[in-house]
Design a protein around this motif. Structure first.
Motif, PDB file in Angstrom:
ATOM      1  N   LEU A  25      37.806  47.710 -85.745  1.00  0.00           N
ATOM      2  CA  LEU A  25      37.895  47.426 -84.410  1.00  0.00           C
ATOM      3  C   LEU A  25      36.861  46.160 -83.787  1.00  0.00           C
ATOM      4  O   LEU A  25      36.932  45.598 -82.883  1.00  0.00           O
ATOM      5  N   LEU A  26      35.966  45.961 -84.960  1.00  0.00           N
ATOM      6  CA  LEU A  26      35.171  45.032 -84.594  1.00  0.00           C
ATOM      7  C   LEU A  26      35.586  43.690 -84.729  1.00  0.00           C
ATOM      8  O   LEU A  26      36.574  43.394 -85.847  1.00  0.00           O
ATOM      9  N   GLU A  27      34.997  42.618 -84.309  1.00  0.00           N
ATOM     10  CA  GLU A  27      35.567  41.113 -84.400  1.00  0.00           C
ATOM     11  C   GLU A  27      34.295  40.706 -85.182  1.00  0.00           C
ATOM     12  O   GLU A  27      33.149  40.521 -84.658  1.00  0.00           O
ATOM     13  N   PHE A  28      34.691  39.932 -86.240  1.00  0.00           N
ATOM     14  CA  PHE A  28      33.504  39.296 -87.199  1.00  0.00           C
ATOM     15  C   PHE A  28      33.516  37.998 -86.845  1.00  0.00           C
ATOM     16  O   PHE A  28      34.483  37.131 -86.765  1.00  0.00           O
TER      17      PHE A  28
ATOM     18  N   ALA B  59      29.807  47.725 -98.164  1.00  0.00           N
ATOM     19  CA  ALA B  59      28.891  47.697 -99.255  1.00  0.00           C
ATOM     20  C   ALA B  59      27.245  47.976 -98.892  1.00  0.00           C
ATOM     21  O   ALA B  59      26.616  48.711 -99.726  1.00  0.00           O
ATOM     22  N   ILE B  60      26.753  47.671 -97.783  1.00  0.00           N
ATOM     23  CA  ILE B  60      25.400  47.938 -97.151  1.00  0.00           C
ATOM     24  C   ILE B  60      25.320  49.662 -97.158  1.00  0.00           C
ATOM     25  O   ILE B  60      24.363  50.080 -97.869  1.00  0.00           O
TER      26      ILE B  60
ATOM     27  N   HIS C 110      22.569  42.086 -99.212  1.00  0.00           N
ATOM     28  CA  HIS C 110      23.935  41.930 -98.654  1.00  0.00           C
ATOM     29  C   HIS C 110      24.001  40.892 -97.282  1.00  0.00           C
ATOM     30  O   HIS C 110      25.137  40.580 -96.990  1.00  0.00           O
ATOM     31  N   ALA C 111      22.972  40.970 -96.546  1.00  0.00           N
ATOM     32  CA  ALA C 111      22.817  39.962 -95.545  1.00  0.00           C
ATOM     33  C   ALA C 111      21.456  39.192 -95.359  1.00  0.00           C
ATOM     34  O   ALA C 111      20.654  39.562 -94.751  1.00  0.00           O
ATOM     35  N   PRO C 112      21.456  38.032 -96.374  1.00  0.00           N
ATOM     36  CA  PRO C 112      20.147  37.227 -96.443  1.00  0.00           C
ATOM     37  C   PRO C 112      19.621  36.814 -95.125  1.00  0.00           C
ATOM     38  O   PRO C 112      20.423  36.500 -94.042  1.00  0.00           O
ATOM     39  N   GLY C 113      18.485  36.605 -95.032  1.00  0.00           N
ATOM     40  CA  GLY C 113      18.080  36.023 -93.903  1.00  0.00           C
ATOM     41  C   GLY C 113      17.845  37.000 -92.849  1.00  0.00           C
ATOM     42  O   GLY C 113      17.720  36.591 -91.605  1.00  0.00           O
TER      43      GLY C 113
ATOM     44  N   GLN D  98      29.206  39.808 -91.268  1.00  0.00           N
ATOM     45  CA  GLN D  98      30.399  38.876 -91.596  1.00  0.00           C
ATOM     46  C   GLN D  98      31.759  39.462 -91.761  1.00  0.00           C
ATOM     47  O   GLN D  98      32.822  38.977 -91.443  1.00  0.00           O
ATOM     48  N   SER D  99      31.596  40.840 -92.166  1.00  0.00           N
ATOM     49  CA  SER D  99      32.956  41.442 -92.423  1.00  0.00           C
ATOM     50  C   SER D  99      32.676  43.058 -92.802  1.00  0.00           C
ATOM     51  O   SER D  99      31.712  43.406 -93.010  1.00  0.00           O
ATOM     52  N   LYS D 100      34.020  43.738 -92.794  1.00  0.00           N
ATOM     53  CA  LYS D 100      33.882  45.062 -92.890  1.00  0.00           C
ATOM     54  C   LYS D 100      33.210  45.371 -94.338  1.00  0.00           C
ATOM     55  O   LYS D 100      32.578  46.086 -94.726  1.00  0.00           O
TER      56      LYS D 100
END
Length: 89
Positions: A8-11, A74-75, A38-41, A67-69
């Motif tokens: 249901l999320l919009e990325f 993965a996180i 998984h989410a640098p920065g 950025q994505s499901k």
């Protein structure tokens, strides 16, 4: 049928990652390292640490630009598999 996971999320979107575990375990460093992989920065200002009332547990919340499901999956998979993480939400 699409191979894209349903959500249901919009990325991209801002998304809070929360993990909890024992207070004296180095959990904060572990959680930041996993999320950063998984989410640098990750911004230092996006990290919040709270202790339980009795001080036995801590909760780490990191707000990321998801950025994505599959990225979120993965996180959570890696957090949940780590021995220091009691809960990942």
């Amino acid at each position: 049928m699409s191979d894209t996971p349903t959500t249901l999320l919009e990325f991209p979107c801002r998304f809070p990652i929360k993990a909890m575990g024992p207070a004296e375990s180095g959990l904060e460093d572990v959680v930041v390292e996993i999320v950063e992989r998984h989410a640098p920065g990750v911004d230092e200002a996006a990290i919040r640490v709270r202790s339980s009332r009795g001080g036995k547990w801590i909760a780490i919340t990191i707000v990321i630009e998801a950025q994505s499901k599959p990225q979120l999956d993965a996180i959570y998979r890696e957090l949940s598999a780590h021995e220091l993480v009691a809960w990942a939400l």
